[in-house]
Design a protein around this motif. Structure first.
Motif, PDB file in Angstrom:
ATOM      1  N   ALA A 378       0.850  -1.190   0.000  1.00  0.00           N
ATOM      2  CA  ALA A 378       0.000   0.000   0.000  1.00  0.00           C
ATOM      3  C   ALA A 378       0.887   1.241   0.000  1.00  0.00           C
ATOM      4  O   ALA A 378       1.915   1.267   0.674  1.00  0.00           O
ATOM      5  N   ARG A 379       0.480   2.247  -0.764  1.00  0.00           N
ATOM      6  CA  ARG A 379       1.252   3.490  -0.797  1.00  0.00           C
ATOM      7  C   ARG A 379       1.072   4.282   0.502  1.00  0.00           C
ATOM      8  O   ARG A 379       2.005   4.845   1.030  1.00  0.00           O
ATOM      9  N   TYR A 380      -0.194   4.342   0.943  1.00  0.00           N
ATOM     10  CA  TYR A 380      -0.507   5.101   2.155  1.00  0.00           C
ATOM     11  C   TYR A 380      -1.275   4.210   3.128  1.00  0.00           C
ATOM     12  O   TYR A 380      -2.028   3.335   2.720  1.00  0.00           O
ATOM     13  N   VAL A 381      -1.059   4.481   4.408  1.00  0.00           N
ATOM     14  CA  VAL A 381      -1.854   3.831   5.436  1.00  0.00           C
ATOM     15  C   VAL A 381      -2.493   4.921   6.279  1.00  0.00           C
ATOM     16  O   VAL A 381      -1.831   5.869   6.704  1.00  0.00           O
ATOM     17  N   LEU A 382      -3.785   4.806   6.469  1.00  0.00           N
ATOM     18  CA  LEU A 382      -4.510   5.765   7.306  1.00  0.00           C
ATOM     19  C   LEU A 382      -4.906   5.020   8.571  1.00  0.00           C
ATOM     20  O   LEU A 382      -5.374   3.885   8.495  1.00  0.00           O
ATOM     21  N   ILE A 383      -4.670   5.639   9.730  1.00  0.00           N
ATOM     22  CA  ILE A 383      -4.966   4.950  10.979  1.00  0.00           C
ATOM     23  C   ILE A 383      -6.175   5.562  11.659  1.00  0.00           C
ATOM     24  O   ILE A 383      -6.246   6.772  11.882  1.00  0.00           O
ATOM     25  N   LEU A 384      -7.127   4.698  11.935  1.00  0.00           N
ATOM     26  CA  LEU A 384      -8.367   5.165  12.538  1.00  0.00           C
ATOM     27  C   LEU A 384      -8.675   4.344  13.796  1.00  0.00           C
ATOM     28  O   LEU A 384      -9.008   3.165  13.717  1.00  0.00           O
ATOM     29  N   GLY A 385      -8.516   5.013  14.976  1.00  0.00           N
ATOM     30  CA  GLY A 385      -8.846   4.387  16.246  1.00  0.00           C
ATOM     31  C   GLY A 385      -9.822   5.264  16.996  1.00  0.00           C
ATOM     32  O   GLY A 385     -10.248   6.300  16.481  1.00  0.00           O
ATOM     33  N   PRO A 386     -10.158   4.894  18.195  1.00  0.00           N
ATOM     34  CA  PRO A 386     -11.105   5.679  19.004  1.00  0.00           C
ATOM     35  C   PRO A 386     -10.657   7.131  19.185  1.00  0.00           C
ATOM     36  O   PRO A 386     -11.479   8.043  19.115  1.00  0.00           O
ATOM     37  N   ASP A 387      -9.370   7.357  19.379  1.00  0.00           N
ATOM     38  CA  ASP A 387      -8.872   8.728  19.585  1.00  0.00           C
ATOM     39  C   ASP A 387      -9.101   9.588  18.352  1.00  0.00           C
ATOM     40  O   ASP A 387      -9.523  10.740  18.450  1.00  0.00           O
ATOM     41  N   GLU A 388      -8.807   9.008  17.170  1.00  0.00           N
ATOM     42  CA  GLU A 388      -8.981   9.746  15.916  1.00  0.00           C
ATOM     43  C   GLU A 388     -10.448  10.054  15.680  1.00  0.00           C
ATOM     44  O   GLU A 388     -10.798  11.139  15.211  1.00  0.00           O
ATOM     45  N   PRO A 395      -3.857  10.154  11.365  1.00  0.00           N
ATOM     46  CA  PRO A 395      -2.519  10.107  10.769  1.00  0.00           C
ATOM     47  C   PRO A 395      -2.564   9.349   9.438  1.00  0.00           C
ATOM     48  O   PRO A 395      -3.193   8.299   9.351  1.00  0.00           O
ATOM     49  N   ILE A 396      -1.927   9.922   8.415  1.00  0.00           N
ATOM     50  CA  ILE A 396      -1.790   9.230   7.137  1.00  0.00           C
ATOM     51  C   ILE A 396      -0.307   9.044   6.892  1.00  0.00           C
ATOM     52  O   ILE A 396       0.459  10.006   6.854  1.00  0.00           O
ATOM     53  N   ARG A 397       0.060   7.782   6.759  1.00  0.00           N
ATOM     54  CA  ARG A 397       1.481   7.434   6.673  1.00  0.00           C
ATOM     55  C   ARG A 397       1.863   7.099   5.240  1.00  0.00           C
ATOM     56  O   ARG A 397       1.211   6.288   4.593  1.00  0.00           O
ATOM     57  N   SER A 401       8.127   6.578   2.056  1.00  0.00           N
ATOM     58  CA  SER A 401       9.090   7.443   2.748  1.00  0.00           C
ATOM     59  C   SER A 401       9.079   7.225   4.257  1.00  0.00           C
ATOM     60  O   SER A 401      10.024   7.571   4.953  1.00  0.00           O
ATOM     61  N   GLY A 402       7.997   6.690   4.771  1.00  0.00           N
ATOM     62  CA  GLY A 402       7.894   6.466   6.201  1.00  0.00           C
ATOM     63  C   GLY A 402       7.449   7.693   6.972  1.00  0.00           C
ATOM     64  O   GLY A 402       7.375   7.677   8.200  1.00  0.00           O
ATOM     65  N   THR A 403       7.131   8.770   6.262  1.00  0.00           N
ATOM     66  CA  THR A 403       6.662   9.981   6.946  1.00  0.00           C
ATOM     67  C   THR A 403       5.162   9.923   7.175  1.00  0.00           C
ATOM     68  O   THR A 403       4.442   9.216   6.497  1.00  0.00           O
ATOM     69  N   GLU A 404       4.735  10.695   8.163  1.00  0.00           N
ATOM     70  CA  GLU A 404       3.339  10.643   8.567  1.00  0.00           C
ATOM     71  C   GLU A 404       2.813  12.057   8.781  1.00  0.00           C
ATOM     72  O   GLU A 404       3.525  12.925   9.278  1.00  0.00           O
ATOM     73  N   GLU A 405       1.561  12.281   8.362  1.00  0.00           N
ATOM     74  CA  GLU A 405       0.954  13.604   8.565  1.00  0.00           C
ATOM     75  C   GLU A 405      -0.395  13.446   9.230  1.00  0.00           C
ATOM     76  O   GLU A 405      -1.107  12.489   8.972  1.00  0.00           O
ATOM     77  N   LYS A 406      -0.763  14.440  10.061  1.00  0.00           N
ATOM     78  CA  LYS A 406      -2.103  14.434  10.655  1.00  0.00           C
ATOM     79  C   LYS A 406      -3.022  15.234   9.753  1.00  0.00           C
ATOM     80  O   LYS A 406      -2.711  16.353   9.351  1.00  0.00           O
ATOM     81  N   VAL A 407      -4.162  14.620   9.421  1.00  0.00           N
ATOM     82  CA  VAL A 407      -5.104  15.249   8.500  1.00  0.00           C
ATOM     83  C   VAL A 407      -6.496  15.181   9.104  1.00  0.00           C
ATOM     84  O   VAL A 407      -6.839  14.204   9.774  1.00  0.00           O
ATOM     85  N   ALA A 408      -7.286  16.237   8.884  1.00  0.00           N
ATOM     86  CA  ALA A 408      -8.675  16.197   9.353  1.00  0.00           C
ATOM     87  C   ALA A 408      -9.399  15.068   8.641  1.00  0.00           C
ATOM     88  O   ALA A 408      -9.213  14.871   7.445  1.00  0.00           O
ATOM     89  N   LEU A 409     -10.206  14.346   9.369  1.00  0.00           N
ATOM     90  CA  LEU A 409     -10.896  13.181   8.811  1.00  0.00           C
ATOM     91  C   LEU A 409     -11.674  13.547   7.547  1.00  0.00           C
ATOM     92  O   LEU A 409     -11.677  12.822   6.571  1.00  0.00           O
TER      93      LEU A 409
END
Length: 424
Positions: A378-388, A395-397, A401-409
């Motif tokens: 996968a090119r990107y992984v988006l993480i969705l848990g209770p906190d998000e 966070p979208i990873r 590159s291994g970098t991660e950014e926080k994005v509004a849902l």
RNA sequence: GUGGCUGUAGCUCAGUCGGUUAGAGCGCCAGGUUGUGGCCCUGGAGGUCGGGGGUUCAAAACCCCUCAGCCACCCCA
């Protein structure tokens, strides 16, 4: 296992099909440029169609056809080659009444022959083929050969060997057949059993027997070229002239004979050494008598058939890289049951915007989901848990590159488009 | 259709002279790290030894048959 696939057949998995689709797309593009249109016909035809065109005494008709009787008592045959069906369609669809020539192609047609399988030889294989009905112009012969050549180089092949010969028209072939009988007649007993049969039924095939004693008996035999009538010689010369002008490398092979009766004048084969004994990947030629033998008005034609399994074998052998399954654009990692419906909705939003997107359906741990996404890949992984979910920030990873950014849902779908615009 | 070679885990392959419970690497699953992939470590699942019959106290191994793949012929793409 309850079932095994029948002998001499092959399956294609999602790993294989992108390669087939690629070959098909290249073939379509070539056909588009050359002005050919696609045809489709049933996989079975009346048995008589092949008996009349391919020939009663050819190996294919004699012992290799999948012939069966249907419940209505008709004798049907799974097509052992494509040209006869194309000729039948040409007449049945009244293409002969439209503007000629009719330039037709067929793609990935299943072809059935009951043979002993080995690598590059199957009981069901698939062909890409091209047929041009209506023109006797040698330019078309050259066009057809060029087309096959173009297709093969477009998919990345070099080192092809093009063999060319003329089998003459019925008149010169008749004369040559008589000459063959005259030559072999006195020495008939010395021929191998196969050739004794060929002597009776199809003397032209005496030419390419590989048995040593038969080879020796060939000495002193005049080549077929000597028997070509002036018109056939002229035709061959023009084909060669066009090929020469187009820069197509070929070699004249006086012993090249095709196994189907409908061939007249130009015959050719394209082979590649990577294949071993079954080295012919493409074969074709002119068949000026075919349409007439089907009951139509005399109509010339030329075409080729090209074996896709054999092509794939060569490409693999030559290390030509072919497309594989596409990567995933985004994998949504979920933590806990309560986020799943939101995640599902998000994945659907991605999909409806044209992204290849997925989420876990194997009840895996987060770590396992990450590993799965990595392997997909996968090119990107988006993480969705209770906190998000609570904070509406995810966070979208970037998995490369291994970098991660926080994005509004709510911006998660747009984010991918943004990133690809930027060129990551 | 003819002649030959080969069948052991999902894949690639070991398996001694016929001898106890059939192994390795890779892959797969889980864990090491209860919210972060790749590398590493630990554990696990997975085998009608292609199938059937025979010889033998004993067969993955030897014999026969069969099926499949491969090689050559025939022929073809």
């Amino acid at each position: 296992m309850i079932t095994k696939r029948p002998r001499g057949t092959a399956d294609a998995t999602p790993t294989d099909t992108p390669k087939w689709q690629y070959l098909e797309s290249v073939a379509r593009e070539i056909c588009r440029c050359y002005g050919y249109g696609e045809i489709r016909t049933p996989v079975f035809e009346h048995t008589e169609l092949f008996q009349r065109t391919v020939g009663e005494f050819t190996d294919v008709v004699e012992k290799e056809m999948y012939t069966f009787e249907d419940r209505g008592g008709r004798s049907l045959t799974l097509r052992p080659e494509g040209t006869a069906a194309a000729g039948r369609l040409f007449l049945e669809a009244h293409l002969d009444a439209a503007a000629l020539p009719a330039k037709l192609y067929y793609l990935s047609w299943p072809i059935f022959r009951y043979e002993r399988p080995q690598a590059g030889r199957l009981r069901q294989h698939h062909q890409f083929g091209v047929e041009c009905f209506g023109s006797a112009d040698p330019l078309v012969d050259a066009e057809i050969i060029t087309m096959a050549q173009d297709f093969l180089s477009a998919v990345g092949l070099a080192d092809l060997r093009v063999g060319l010969n003329s089998m003459g028209c019925p008149e010169c072939r008749h004369a040559y057949r008589a000459a063959l009988r005259e030559h072999y007649g006195p020495r008939r007993e010395k021929l191998c059993p196969d050739c004794q049969r060929r002597y009776e039924q199809n003397p032209l095939r005496l030419l390419d027997c590989k048995v040593e004693t038969c080879q020796e008996l060939k000495s002193g035999l005049p080549p077929m070229g000597d028997f070509l009538c002036p018109a056939c010689q002229e035709h061959l010369k023009k084909v060669e002239g066009y090929l020469h002008e187009l820069g197509i490398r070929y070699h004249r092979d006086p012993s090249l004979v095709r196994g189907f009766d409908y061939y007249t004048r130009t015959v050719f084969e394209i082979s590649h050494q990577a294949l071993g004994a079954q080295d012919v990947v493409c074969g074709g030629g002119r068949y000026d008598g075919l349409v007439e033998s089907l009951g139509g008005d005399p109509t010339p034609g030329v075409g080729f058939g090209l074996g896709l399994e054999r092509l794939l074998l060569i490409l693999e052998e030559e290390g030509v890289s072919l497309p594989s399954a596409p990567p995933l654009d985004v994998f949504v990692v979920t933590i806990g049951e309560e986020v799943r419906s939101t995640a599902f909705g998000l994945v659907q939003a991605y999909r409806r915007n044209g992204w290849r997107a997925d989420l876990d359906v194997m009840d895996r741990s987060m770590r396992a989901q990450m590993r799965f996404a990595d392997k997909y890949p996968a090119r990107y992984v988006l993480i969705l848990g209770p906190d998000e979910l609570a904070g509406q920030q995810v966070p979208i990873r970037n998995m490369v590159s291994g970098t991660e950014e926080k994005v509004a849902l709510k911006d998660a779908v747009g984010y991918l488009a943004e990133q690809s615009r930027v060129g990551t």
